[in-house]
Design an enzyme around this catalytic site. Sequence first.
Site, PDB file in Angstrom:
ATOM      1  N   ARG A   1       0.817  -1.221   0.000  1.00  0.00           N
ATOM      2  CA  ARG A   1       0.000   0.000   0.000  1.00  0.00           C
ATOM      3  C   ARG A   1       0.841   1.256   0.000  1.00  0.00           C
ATOM      4  O   ARG A   1       0.516   2.206  -0.698  1.00  0.00           O
ATOM      5  CB  ARG A   1      -1.028  -0.057   1.129  1.00  0.00           C
ATOM      6  N   THR A   2       1.910   1.291   0.764  1.00  0.00           N
ATOM      7  CA  THR A   2       2.709   2.514   0.799  1.00  0.00           C
ATOM      8  C   THR A   2       3.310   2.792  -0.573  1.00  0.00           C
ATOM      9  O   THR A   2       3.310   3.920  -1.057  1.00  0.00           O
ATOM     10  CB  THR A   2       3.825   2.397   1.856  1.00  0.00           C
TER      11      THR A   2
ATOM     12  N   LYS B   1      23.472  -8.791  -4.689  1.00  0.00           N
ATOM     13  CA  LYS B   1      24.848  -8.956  -5.177  1.00  0.00           C
ATOM     14  C   LYS B   1      25.819  -8.198  -4.289  1.00  0.00           C
ATOM     15  O   LYS B   1      26.913  -7.868  -4.699  1.00  0.00           O
ATOM     16  CB  LYS B   1      24.950  -8.448  -6.615  1.00  0.00           C
TER      17      LYS B   1
ATOM     18  N   ARG C   1      12.027   3.022   1.390  1.00  0.00           N
ATOM     19  CA  ARG C   1      11.708   2.151   2.522  1.00  0.00           C
ATOM     20  C   ARG C   1      12.898   1.225   2.725  1.00  0.00           C
ATOM     21  O   ARG C   1      13.455   0.698   1.761  1.00  0.00           O
ATOM     22  CB  ARG C   1      10.459   1.319   2.261  1.00  0.00           C
TER      23      ARG C   1
ATOM     24  N   HIS D   1       7.919   6.169  10.342  1.00  0.00           N
ATOM     25  CA  HIS D   1       7.145   6.057   9.119  1.00  0.00           C
ATOM     26  C   HIS D   1       6.315   7.340   9.044  1.00  0.00           C
ATOM     27  O   HIS D   1       5.121   7.339   9.313  1.00  0.00           O
ATOM     28  CB  HIS D   1       6.249   4.810   9.199  1.00  0.00           C
TER      29      HIS D   1
END
Lengths: 309, 421
Positions: free
Chosen positions: A61-62, A89, A111, A139
């Site tokens: 959703r974010t 990697k 994020r 957040h």
Amino acid sequence: MTTSQLSTPHVLGIKYLTESDIQLIFETAESFKEVINRPIKKVPSLRDVTVANLFFEYSTRTRLSFELAEKRLSADVVNFSASSSSVKKWETLLDTVNNILSMKVDMVVMRHPAPGAPAFLSRHIDAHIINAGDGTHEHPTQALLDAFSMREKLGDLAGKKVAIMGDILHSRVALSNIFCLQKLGAQVVVCGPPTLIPKYIDRMGVGVEYNLRRALEWCDVANILRIQLERQDIKYFPSLREYAQFYGVNKQLLNSLKKEVVIMHPGPINRGVEITSDVADSDQSIILQQVENGVAIRMAILYLLAAKR
Amino acid sequence: MLLIKNAKILSPGTPHHGKKRDLSIDRKGRIQSIRAKLDEKRSKVLDVRGAYVSPGWMDVGVQVGDPGFEHREDLQSVAAAAAAGGFTALAPQPNTPPPIHSKSEVRYLRDGLRDSLIDLYPLGAVSQSCEGGDITEIYDMHRAGAIAFTDGQQSIQDGGLMMRALQYVKAIDGIVINAPHDESIAGRGQIHEGQMSTALGMKGLPALAEELMLQRDLYLLAYTDSRLHVANVSTAGAVALIREAKRKGLRVTASVPAMNLALTEEVLEGFDTNYKVLPPLREKSDLLALRRGIQDGTLDFVSSNHTPLEGEAKKLEFPYADFGALGLQTLFPLVNTHLGDRFKAEDWVRLLAFRPREVFGLAVPEIREKEMANLTIFSTEAEWTFEAQAIRSKSPNTPFLGQSFRGKVLGVVNKGQSVLF
């Protein structure tokens, strides 16, 4: 409105915003909320601005909310997620981001599982950074949309009582909500099993309540958090079954209170664990309004940061 | 020939202690004469203008990358960093790959700096590979020159191992060093558990993790009637426990990292990984208790906790960065800047020259004629700024670049060599 500019070039956390920053974001979000309810939802404000959405941690959703916000402002958008990335990697965060910035990106929405990762990035790169969740730290856009949604429902938040329920220890939403609500003058209590509440949370001026009923009796708003099983490296409580019995919010419990509590949840919901379906889908719940407001809040932040270029 | 002019001599128990003197050192490094005024031709003259001359300082518990992590620090670079920090003696931790856990590694360290001005005193591991399992050949390492036994940065988790180690060293009147840190309580903590860890959403390292294990160690010490040195003391509770243990007559000594005497968790506000250290920087109340502990002798000496790490290990998201910071070059200036006003110059001599050696039964150098010169020249007043080019370590992980300090090391002399700044 005392100011028309944010005090900071990044939105790394609510901690770093002033109260007038928050009010400015709310006022801007109000006008964008009107825009996204028009038949033509798109405005040209971010034309020729390139935004990179860097998701080093899973999100639905974010990420969608940010992407929609960016597209409705006519920004050019590139997406990156850890599963399809060079992270595996062993490229460092700094190298990954610098590579992306070499492609002329103006803003980064990130994020990341590590607390402080956006702050770290902001010291090393030249782009506006919006924190879309950094581990168990902050957040900020979630807290802003939560407060914006409470404000829509209850008016001025000064003096309002907000209880945050659930896994406070592993929650960036809790921390950002605490900072945001306190800046807006609300009182905050956290509620959950003692192993999921940080020992020193009371030093932040927050009340602590281990009993769900008592917390509900006290509050005007209950913001119910998800159990973050993916962030728990050891067992903090014995079973979801027991958790649901002692900390799950159900309709019967709500009906037994002498008042109507506003129910919120940042999603994704574990139906039947922290909240039952009849509560989540009830008239008391503003869960879907939160989602709608999320787009408006993120548009406001993108718009205000772009204005600082 | 070196002539040091106008130096205040600090060497308790010698004739010139507390006096302002000129001091000449011959080519072989022997103190030739100490007089109120010396005029030597053909000498290199260093006028220190009232700065102090102390017996050479010693640091116990430095992390050296040699053998195994030479890209972080090798013996030559740690010797250079130590000299720049005012030290003439080092006791390196055993945590290297391979670890210092048998006679041959002890000899490697002991002989590794034979030609440098630094005296190297190895610490031997308590357990094989510092893994906390089987006990090492402690007697053999003792004979080869190890001055004490510790698993170094690896705190001894198993109480049984700790008990046997304390018992076993009694035959050689040895000392076990442990840095108390209960891993089952500490978990994946990143910084001190308190207001800052809560505000930063960071897993905390509770003071409890240190104090709980210290309690265990002190009980084991009483039971075994042995000798224990507690390294990395960082909490008010730990200081109180050690004070009480000393009062009861247990043979325990303790040391505190310099950073914990100077700074608190507040510096972590900006997520600077160079402040990510073990033990973590704690609260104001801890800092004050540590300072009292240093002044009343509960804590015997200060350590640099020198932990060199390549830049890549630090230029990372906070939880991914390794623990540790450079410390040798900043120990004295850092502590002097933050609490120099409460210290007399004699305190430095006690904390950096005398106690580290006395605790481990080493002779303290004396500043008197005909003795070999082993000394540190320092000013408690000189002000300077620490810049990147001054770093003598191979690694860059210090939080103090660009910081101004009061208190400066002006030089060291030992084994016929000198480094002067």
